[in-house]
Design a protein around this motif. Structure first.
Motif, short mmCIF file in Angstrom:
data_model
loop_
_atom_site.label_atom_id
_atom_site.label_comp_id
_atom_site.label_asym_id
_atom_site.label_seq_id
_atom_site.Cartn_x
_atom_site.Cartn_y
_atom_site.Cartn_z
N ALA C 49 0.84 -1.19 0.00
CA ALA C 49 0.00 0.00 0.00
C ALA C 49 0.87 1.24 0.00
CB ALA C 49 -0.91 0.01 1.23
N ALA C 53 1.22 3.71 -3.12
CA ALA C 53 0.38 4.83 -2.68
C ALA C 53 -1.09 4.57 -2.94
CB ALA C 53 0.83 6.13 -3.35
N ASP C 54 -1.52 3.37 -2.62
CA ASP C 54 -2.90 2.97 -2.88
C ASP C 54 -3.52 2.52 -1.55
OD1 ASP C 54 -5.24 1.91 -3.69
OD2 ASP C 54 -4.41 0.57 -5.21
N PRO C 55 -4.62 3.14 -1.13
CA PRO C 55 -5.19 2.75 0.17
C PRO C 55 -5.77 1.34 0.18
CG PRO C 55 -6.56 4.38 -0.91
CD PRO C 55 -5.32 4.27 -1.72
N ALA C 56 -5.88 0.70 -0.97
CA ALA C 56 -6.50 -0.63 -1.01
C ALA C 56 -5.83 -1.60 -0.04
CB ALA C 56 -6.42 -1.18 -2.43
N GLN C 58 -4.25 -1.01 2.70
CA GLN C 58 -4.58 -0.74 4.10
C GLN C 58 -6.00 -1.14 4.42
OE1 GLN C 58 -3.45 3.12 5.33
NE2 GLN C 58 -1.33 2.82 4.74
N VAL C 59 -6.91 -0.93 3.47
CA VAL C 59 -8.30 -1.33 3.72
C VAL C 59 -8.37 -2.84 3.90
CG1 VAL C 59 -10.58 -1.47 2.72
CG2 VAL C 59 -9.28 0.61 2.49
#
Lengths: 357, 162, 99
Positions: C49, C53-56, C58-59
């Motif tokens: 993540a 730089a992708d919130p995926a 972390q989700v």
């Protein structure tokens, strides 16, 4: 920058430990006043009794020079580290609580809280949830049935009430629209309908009513002190502790009282906000300008005044109510606070939707 | 540079505690080492701009899961005979299999080169994650909430007397 | 960011978890080892993540923490039931179907 942080840490830890030490005296003196007794006043130095304040010194002395008795069958290491969990978690929780509005030193803005975290409220709950490990490990390591019972009670109670605590606070998060505690306090300075301070207790009265018992239960004080219920299980999880190790539990409990009062102040009583006092002065039938340094001092004093009132209030609760039964405790947590907390979330959501259109 | 060093320190701590966790005989010691693994992982998360996740890790894993495991271990209060493990040939084979898997994975991971781009400063904050969870990942979020509900009911039902 | 170092850490944690599940016979330690495996996966999710730089990532890590909580809830319920019916916490002794 580094120096400022260290000064703030020393200040906060110093204040907390001072409060904890003073609370050992307040505890006895206030109980005496409540129960119409004279209270602790035996210790005297050169004939001066000073309302029994010297008891603090003698208590500390006693705890340090007593024999630190460790029973044979205990698990030595776990027995040793158990008191550290509640103590350090209570101290660490205070890091996100702002005790004054930001000040400027040499062109640099200094926040009057050790750390301003984006998810400060989560930090608060996360660190305070570590405190549970202390009683459980103490109860298990003591190798004794009363200690184990006390530890089990403490763990069940604190895990249950953590959920109640979490659910009851969501309404506050929704109203202030942030998890940053400093920002929550800043937003509490606004006015509701032009005259009522936007404090947590005014915008979320139900959340306050649910939060208060839950956080007292987290703290394991009367009326929720079943883990150490002395009439049933001797002294609960610290039955096998003596001298300074017991003192750590004791001190941790008082630090927790101070922290709980600070959290209540911050979330529900406006933190360092003085009503109608804004950054440029009083707004009360016209604007009364004040220099900024005076405002900062007023705000810090306001925080301390509210904090001390909160501590007094918690102590008064302790000396007013009798202890719950265990089934009553669980019923209160799971069947009253949790459902009402959920109702509060729904109500808050509806009201916010209606206001925002 | 400091962040990289701290990540390696936390990583070493996590690996050491993980080893201690599976080596200790008494599960309550293991549970505490487990807590330390989770704590150091939370440190790594915080250093990798996952501040919210780091706090959630401490709140859920250390504050709830570890405590619950310690609680149940103390509650069940089993005797010492359960703690004595036997060394069998199967366990030897298990360790060999694990070692082979380790070498395989190491070869794979060693061949990777991840450059990475610097994320924006607000990356990993609560608002950002909340937005992503409730828009793009709404369906998994709802499914997991149902799963949680089922797990709660199931857990209560299983643990209930008769 | 030392992504390769983090991946190797995750691999080591994963292997420790696998070894724990296979070697230890105490159900609590097995459960904790499974959690360790999940954590190794989470670590990789969060590392990637950050890398992309992708919130995926972390989700998904968040969802997987929730999953772990549910797993522990059910698992500990089962342990209490096993302890009550079999009076053991050793997996090798839970062998009613063998006899």
């Amino acid at each position: 920058m580094f120096l400022i942080v260290i000064i703030k840490i020393l200040f906060v830890v110093g204040v907390l430990l001072t409060f904890a030490a003073l609370l050992t005296w307040v505890e006895r003196k206030q109980s005496a006043v409540t129960q119409d007794r004279v209270g602790a006043n035996r210790v005297q130095i050169l004939g001066i009794r000073a309302l029994g304040l010297f008891h603090i010194i003698t208590d500390a002395l006693k705890m340090f020079i007593k024999e630190d008795y460790v029973p044979e069958k205990v698990n030595k290491f776990l027995h040793f580290i158990a008191p550290l969990f509640p103590f350090f978690s209570a101290l660490a929780v205070f890091a996100v609580i702002p005790f004054g509005s930001p000040i400027k030193i040499g062109g640099r803005i200094v926040e009057l809280s050790i750390a301003r975290l984006d998810s400060g409220l989560i930090y608060l709950f996360a660190l305070s949830s570590l405190a549970v490990l202390g009683p459980v490990i103490a109860g298990w390591a003591s190798h004794e049935k009363y200690a184990l019972l006390g530890g089990m009670r403490a763990a069940a109670q604190m895990i249950s009430y953590e959920i109640a605590l979490g659910v009851s606070i969501i309404g506050v998060i929704m109203v202030y629209n942030t998890l940053d505690i400093s920002l929550i306090v800043e937003k509490q300075g606004e006015l509701l309908f032009g005259f009522l301070p936007k404090w947590g207790i005014f915008v979320q009265p139900l959340a306050f009513l649910l939060f208060l018992p839950a956080i007292i239960a987290e703290n394991k004080r009367i009326p929720f002190d079943l883990p150490e219920g002395e009439s049933e299980i001797v002294a609960g999880y610290f039955t096998e502790y003596s001298a300074m190790r017991w003192g750590m539990f004791f001190l941790a409990e008082f630090v927790e009282v101070a922290v709980v009062a600070a959290v209540l102040t911050t979330l529900f009583f406006g933190g360092w906000q003085f009503p109608y006092l804004f950054d440029d002065g009083f707004h009360f039938f016209g604007v009364w300008h004040l220099p900024y340094w005076l405002i900062v001092i007023i705000r810090i004093l306001t925080f301390f005044a509210k904090w001390i009132f909160g501590i007094w209030f918690l102590q008064q609760v302790r000396w007013t109510f009798p202890r719950f039964r265990y089934d009553q405790l669980m019923k209160l947590g799971w069947k009253i606070i949790l459902p009402w907390g959920l109702i509060n979330i729904a109500l808050t959501a509806i009201v916010i939707m209606l206001i925002n259109g | 540079m400091l962040a990289t060093m701290l990540i390696y320190i936390f990583g070493a701590l996590a690996i050491f505690s993980g080893l201690m966790m599976i080596l200790y005989r008494n599960p309550i010691h293991s549970a505490l080492w487990f807590g330390l693994v989770l704590f150091s992982l939370a440190g790594i998360y915080a250093l990798m701009q996952a501040h919210f996740l780091a706090l959630i890790q401490i709140l859920v894993y250390v504050g709830a899961i570890t405590v619950l495991i310690v609680y149940v271990i103390a509650l069940l209060n089993f005797d010492q005979r359960d703690l004595v493990g036997k060394v069998t040939i199967l366990k030897g084979i298990a360790v060999i299999v694990a070692a082979i898997l380790f070498i395989e994975l190491l070869f794979y991971v060693g061949g990777l080169y991840v450059k990475g781009i610097a994320p924006p400063p607000e990356f990993g904050k609560a608002a950002n994650i909340g937005l992503a969870t409730l828009t793009r990942y709404l369906f998994p979020f709802e499914v997991i909430s149902i799963l949680l509900l089922v797990a709660v009911v199931g857990g209560v039902y299983i643990a209930k007397k008769d | 960011m030392p992504y390769n170092g983090i991946l190797i850490m995750a691999v080591i944690l994963f292997i420790i978890g696998i070894t724990g599940v296979m070697v230890r016979r105490n159900i609590f330690i097995m459960l904790m080892s499974i959690e360790l495996i999940l954590n190794a996966a989470n670590l990789v999710f969060i590392a990637f993540a950050r890398a992309f730089a992708d919130p995926a990532g972390q989700v998904i890590a968040l969802l997987s923490i929730t999953l772990a909580a549910a797993e522990v809830g059910v698992g500990l319920g089962i342990f209490v039931a096993i302890r009550r019916t079999h009076n053991t916490v050793n997996v090798d002794e839970i062998n009613l179907l063998k006899h």
